[in-house]
Design a protein around this motif. Sequence first.
Motif, PDB file in Angstrom:
ATOM      1  N   GLY A 150       4.291  24.202  29.407  1.00 37.57           N
ATOM      2  CA  GLY A 150       5.173  25.188  29.997  1.00 37.57           C
ATOM      3  C   GLY A 150       5.070  26.579  29.398  1.00 37.57           C
ATOM      4  N   ASN A 151       4.165  26.780  28.446  1.00 36.95           N
ATOM      5  CA  ASN A 151       4.002  28.084  27.807  1.00 36.95           C
ATOM      6  C   ASN A 151       2.592  28.614  28.056  1.00 36.95           C
ATOM      7  N   PRO A 152       2.462  29.929  28.286  1.00 39.28           N
ATOM      8  CA  PRO A 152       1.128  30.484  28.499  1.00 39.28           C
ATOM      9  C   PRO A 152       0.329  30.533  27.199  1.00 39.28           C
ATOM     10  N   VAL A 153      -0.965  30.250  27.289  1.00 38.70           N
ATOM     11  CA  VAL A 153      -1.868  30.339  26.147  1.00 38.70           C
ATOM     12  C   VAL A 153      -3.160  31.016  26.583  1.00 38.70           C
ATOM     13  N   VAL A 154      -3.796  31.716  25.641  1.00 43.33           N
ATOM     14  CA  VAL A 154      -5.124  32.274  25.862  1.00 43.33           C
ATOM     15  C   VAL A 154      -6.092  31.263  25.273  1.00 43.33           C
ATOM     16  N   ASP A 155      -6.939  30.707  26.110  1.00 41.89           N
ATOM     17  CA  ASP A 155      -7.833  29.621  25.714  1.00 41.89           C
ATOM     18  C   ASP A 155      -9.265  30.154  25.647  1.00 41.89           C
ATOM     19  N   ILE A 156      -9.863  30.125  24.453  1.00 37.94           N
ATOM     20  CA  ILE A 156     -11.250  30.515  24.245  1.00 37.94           C
ATOM     21  C   ILE A 156     -11.985  29.232  23.901  1.00 37.94           C
ATOM     22  N   ARG A 157     -12.896  28.809  24.780  1.00 35.31           N
ATOM     23  CA  ARG A 157     -13.425  27.457  24.660  1.00 35.31           C
ATOM     24  C   ARG A 157     -14.897  27.368  25.016  1.00 35.31           C
ATOM     25  N   GLU A 158     -15.596  26.425  24.358  1.00 39.79           N
ATOM     26  CA  GLU A 158     -16.963  26.071  24.723  1.00 39.79           C
ATOM     27  C   GLU A 158     -16.915  25.007  25.809  1.00 39.79           C
ATOM     28  N   PHE A 159     -17.899  25.062  26.693  1.00 41.14           N
ATOM     29  CA  PHE A 159     -18.024  24.067  27.748  1.00 41.14           C
ATOM     30  C   PHE A 159     -19.347  23.342  27.585  1.00 41.14           C
ATOM     31  N   TYR A 160     -19.442  22.149  28.114  1.00 43.66           N
ATOM     32  CA  TYR A 160     -20.679  21.382  28.091  1.00 43.66           C
ATOM     33  C   TYR A 160     -20.920  20.818  29.478  1.00 43.66           C
ATOM     34  N   VAL A 161     -22.162  20.437  29.718  1.00 41.75           N
ATOM     35  CA  VAL A 161     -22.531  19.899  31.024  1.00 41.75           C
ATOM     36  C   VAL A 161     -22.679  18.387  30.920  1.00 41.75           C
ATOM     37  N   LYS A 162     -22.022  17.677  31.827  1.00 38.03           N
ATOM     38  CA  LYS A 162     -22.134  16.226  31.907  1.00 38.03           C
ATOM     39  C   LYS A 162     -22.188  15.854  33.378  1.00 38.03           C
ATOM     40  N   ASP A 163     -23.201  15.105  33.744  1.00 40.18           N
ATOM     41  CA  ASP A 163     -23.398  14.685  35.133  1.00 40.18           C
ATOM     42  C   ASP A 163     -23.393  15.880  36.084  1.00 40.18           C
TER      43      ASP A 163
END
Length: 101
Positions: free
Chosen positions: A53-66
């Motif tokens: 219920g609270n806003p967050v700034v998300d800095i994230r790595e992504f990966y590829v699967k399928d």
Amino acid sequence: MSWRGKRKVEKPKSEEETSSNKNPKLESSDDSDNLFVCEISKNRRVAVRSWQGNPVVDIREFYVKDGKQLPGKKGISLSMEQWNILRKHMDEIDEAVAENS
């Protein structure tokens, strides 16, 4: 339940789209308040989303699967308090980067 595994991420079509003022919505089955902000490298993104219920700034790595890009464990979600502290010190950070470049 965690947002991981339920959130579909769409890669922007071009760099031009990421630099515009428009923030395309991320597709999500559990939370339509996720906003894609920018892609900072091939596998790193910044998004604003709601967490408990609270806003967050998300800095994230992504990966590829399928063939799909999924959010990884490597990343940080900053609360609005933490985000505002970081923003407040941005000039100091820029100066330190310039001194060390």
